[in-house]
Design an enzyme around this catalytic site. Structure first.
Site, PDB file in Angstrom:
ATOM      1  N   GLU A 101      50.877  47.977  50.030  1.00  0.00           N
ATOM      2  CA  GLU A 101      51.081  49.301  49.441  1.00  0.00           C
ATOM      3  C   GLU A 101      51.913  49.179  48.158  1.00  0.00           C
ATOM      4  O   GLU A 101      53.043  48.684  48.189  1.00  0.00           O
ATOM      5  CB  GLU A 101      51.792  50.224  50.439  1.00  0.00           C
ATOM      6  CG  GLU A 101      51.719  51.674  50.000  1.00  0.00           C
ATOM      7  CD  GLU A 101      52.627  52.596  50.817  1.00  0.00           C
ATOM      8  OE1 GLU A 101      52.802  53.744  50.412  1.00  0.00           O
ATOM      9  OE2 GLU A 101      53.162  52.118  51.851  1.00  0.00           O
TER      10      GLU A 101
ATOM     11  N   ASP B  80      50.784  42.924  38.082  1.00  0.00           N
ATOM     12  CA  ASP B  80      50.543  44.362  38.053  1.00  0.00           C
ATOM     13  C   ASP B  80      50.322  44.756  36.605  1.00  0.00           C
ATOM     14  O   ASP B  80      51.115  44.408  35.721  1.00  0.00           O
ATOM     15  CB  ASP B  80      51.679  45.164  38.678  1.00  0.00           C
ATOM     16  CG  ASP B  80      51.148  46.523  39.132  1.00  0.00           C
ATOM     17  OD1 ASP B  80      50.352  46.566  40.083  1.00  0.00           O
ATOM     18  OD2 ASP B  80      51.501  47.547  38.510  1.00  0.00           O
ATOM     19  N   SER B  81      49.229  45.423  36.369  1.00  0.00           N
ATOM     20  CA  SER B  81      48.841  45.673  34.984  1.00  0.00           C
ATOM     21  C   SER B  81      48.129  47.011  34.871  1.00  0.00           C
ATOM     22  O   SER B  81      47.812  47.645  35.881  1.00  0.00           O
ATOM     23  CB  SER B  81      47.940  44.534  34.502  1.00  0.00           C
ATOM     24  OG  SER B  81      46.925  44.257  35.447  1.00  0.00           O
TER      25      SER B  81
ATOM     26  N   ARG C 111      47.788  39.709  29.674  1.00  0.00           N
ATOM     27  CA  ARG C 111      47.852  38.745  30.793  1.00  0.00           C
ATOM     28  C   ARG C 111      48.120  37.337  30.270  1.00  0.00           C
ATOM     29  O   ARG C 111      48.897  36.592  30.866  1.00  0.00           O
ATOM     30  CB  ARG C 111      46.520  38.809  31.583  1.00  0.00           C
ATOM     31  CG  ARG C 111      46.469  37.919  32.803  1.00  0.00           C
ATOM     32  CD  ARG C 111      45.374  38.334  33.759  1.00  0.00           C
ATOM     33  NE  ARG C 111      45.619  39.684  34.254  1.00  0.00           N
ATOM     34  CZ  ARG C 111      44.949  40.763  33.821  1.00  0.00           C
ATOM     35  NH1 ARG C 111      43.969  40.656  32.954  1.00  0.00           N
ATOM     36  NH2 ARG C 111      45.257  41.953  34.302  1.00  0.00           N
TER      37      ARG C 111
HETATM   38  P1  ITT Z   1      45.577  43.529  42.755  1.00  0.00           P
HETATM   39  O1  ITT Z   1      46.657  44.547  43.021  1.00  0.00           O
HETATM   40  O2  ITT Z   1      44.916  43.031  44.007  1.00  0.00           O
HETATM   41  O3  ITT Z   1      46.028  42.412  41.859  1.00  0.00           O
HETATM   42  P2  ITT Z   1      44.329  45.703  41.260  1.00  0.00           P
HETATM   43  O4  ITT Z   1      43.062  45.799  40.469  1.00  0.00           O
HETATM   44  O5  ITT Z   1      44.590  46.765  42.297  1.00  0.00           O
HETATM   45  O6  ITT Z   1      44.373  44.250  41.925  1.00  0.00           O
HETATM   46  P3  ITT Z   1      46.525  46.640  39.619  1.00  0.00           P
HETATM   47  O7  ITT Z   1      47.083  47.577  40.619  1.00  0.00           O
HETATM   48  O8  ITT Z   1      47.469  45.784  38.816  1.00  0.00           O
HETATM   49  O9  ITT Z   1      45.528  45.593  40.278  1.00  0.00           O
HETATM   50  O10 ITT Z   1      45.597  47.471  38.645  1.00  0.00           O
HETATM   51  C1  ITT Z   1      45.284  46.973  37.403  1.00  0.00           C
HETATM   52  C2  ITT Z   1      44.118  47.749  36.828  1.00  0.00           C
HETATM   53  O11 ITT Z   1      44.328  47.884  35.413  1.00  0.00           O
HETATM   54  C3  ITT Z   1      42.835  46.971  36.982  1.00  0.00           C
HETATM   55  O12 ITT Z   1      42.171  47.301  38.190  1.00  0.00           O
HETATM   56  C4  ITT Z   1      42.064  47.388  35.734  1.00  0.00           C
HETATM   57  O13 ITT Z   1      41.457  48.614  35.958  1.00  0.00           O
HETATM   58  C5  ITT Z   1      43.169  47.594  34.704  1.00  0.00           C
HETATM   59  N1  ITT Z   1      43.356  46.359  33.913  1.00  0.00           N
HETATM   60  C6  ITT Z   1      44.391  45.485  33.986  1.00  0.00           C
HETATM   61  N2  ITT Z   1      44.203  44.441  33.171  1.00  0.00           N
HETATM   62  C7  ITT Z   1      43.024  44.659  32.568  1.00  0.00           C
HETATM   63  C8  ITT Z   1      42.275  43.923  31.636  1.00  0.00           C
HETATM   64  O14 ITT Z   1      42.679  42.742  31.201  1.00  0.00           O
HETATM   65  N3  ITT Z   1      41.113  44.426  31.235  1.00  0.00           N
HETATM   66  C9  ITT Z   1      40.661  45.603  31.693  1.00  0.00           C
HETATM   67  N4  ITT Z   1      41.295  46.361  32.593  1.00  0.00           N
HETATM   68  C10 ITT Z   1      42.481  45.892  33.031  1.00  0.00           C
END
Ligand code: ITT
Length: 198
Positions: A40, A69-70, A181
């Site tokens: 979570e 986290d991104s 990243r």
């Molecule tokens: P994990 O938590 O399992 O790592 P997640 O996809 O849920 O996977 P996040 O909560 O960090 O991860 O959400 C990051 C979102 O931001 C990701 O799903 C994309 O939609 C966007 N994102 C992050 N980096 C990106 C990139 O390099 N290019 C495009 N979209 C990106």
């Protein structure tokens, strides 16, 4: 040395493997170690959420664990979707729909008001309880239309003026060189290199 990367996102994992390929570690995804947990993300910042993910898996496995986290911050939308990027408009909504929604919200908005950025915080959790974070940012604009098929997520609408294309138009090595990243991971590489040296 084994290092776990606590992510379920295949797009992230592909970039992470490429960026860390010359580091002398055995890099394992959650899938590689058969750990199918849903953590979570209840933090209020990229940093808090990255720490939650890395710390949870490190404490469960006893192995050094990284987490990413991104997200995308769109200034015209008060920095949304931000930390909610993955959950924006609902977890199961496709990126075709999410990206089109953002384009529609910014329809006819002039270039000077289309600024946006990708932010990435990588947390590195060590078994002794120490956790360090590194942040990377790439500035850009929300494109006028969807373009490109590389990358993942919001890449087809993230336009980088210096290269006159979106991050989805770029070959992966160029995106990794300039991306949020890439920047955060190269800083984490230094942390791990120093750790390996002692
Ligand atoms: P994990 O938590 O399992 O790592 P997640 O996809 O849920 O996977 P996040 O909560 O960090 O991860 O959400 C990051 C979102 O931001 C990701 O799903 C994309 O939609 C966007 N994102 C992050 N980096 C990106 C990139 O390099 N290019 C495009 N979209 C990106």
């Amino acid at each position: 040395m084994k290092v776990i990367f606590a992510t379920h996102n295949e797009g992230k994992m592909k970039e992470i493997r490429e960026i860390l390929k010359d580091l002398d570690i055995e890099l394992c995804s959650l899938k590689d170690i058969g750990l199918n947990i849903d953590i979570e993300e209840n933090g209020t910042s990229f940093e808090e959420n990255a720490i939650i993910k890395a710390r949870t898996v490190c404490d469960m496995t006893g192995e050094i664990t990284l987490a990413d986290d991104s997200g995308l911050e769109v200034d015209y939308l008060d920095k949304a979707p931000g930390i909610y990027s993955a959950r924006f408009l609902g977890e199961d909504t496709s990126y075709e729909i999410k990206n089109q929604y953002i384009l529609d919200r910014l329809k006819n908005v002039p270039e000077k008001d289309r600024s946006a950025r990708f932010v990435c915080v990588i947390a590195c959790a060590f078994p002794d309880g120490e956790t360090v974070t590194r942040t990377g940012v790439i500035e850009g604009l929300i494109a006028e239309k969807i373009s490109g098929t590389n990358g993942f997520g919001y890449d087809p609408i993230f336009y980088v003026p210096e290269y006159n294309c979106t991050t989805a138009d770029m070959p992966s090595d160029l995106k990794n060189q300039i991306s949020h990243r890439g920047k955060a991971l190269r800083a984490v590489k230094e942390v791990l290199t120093n750790y390996l040296a002692v």
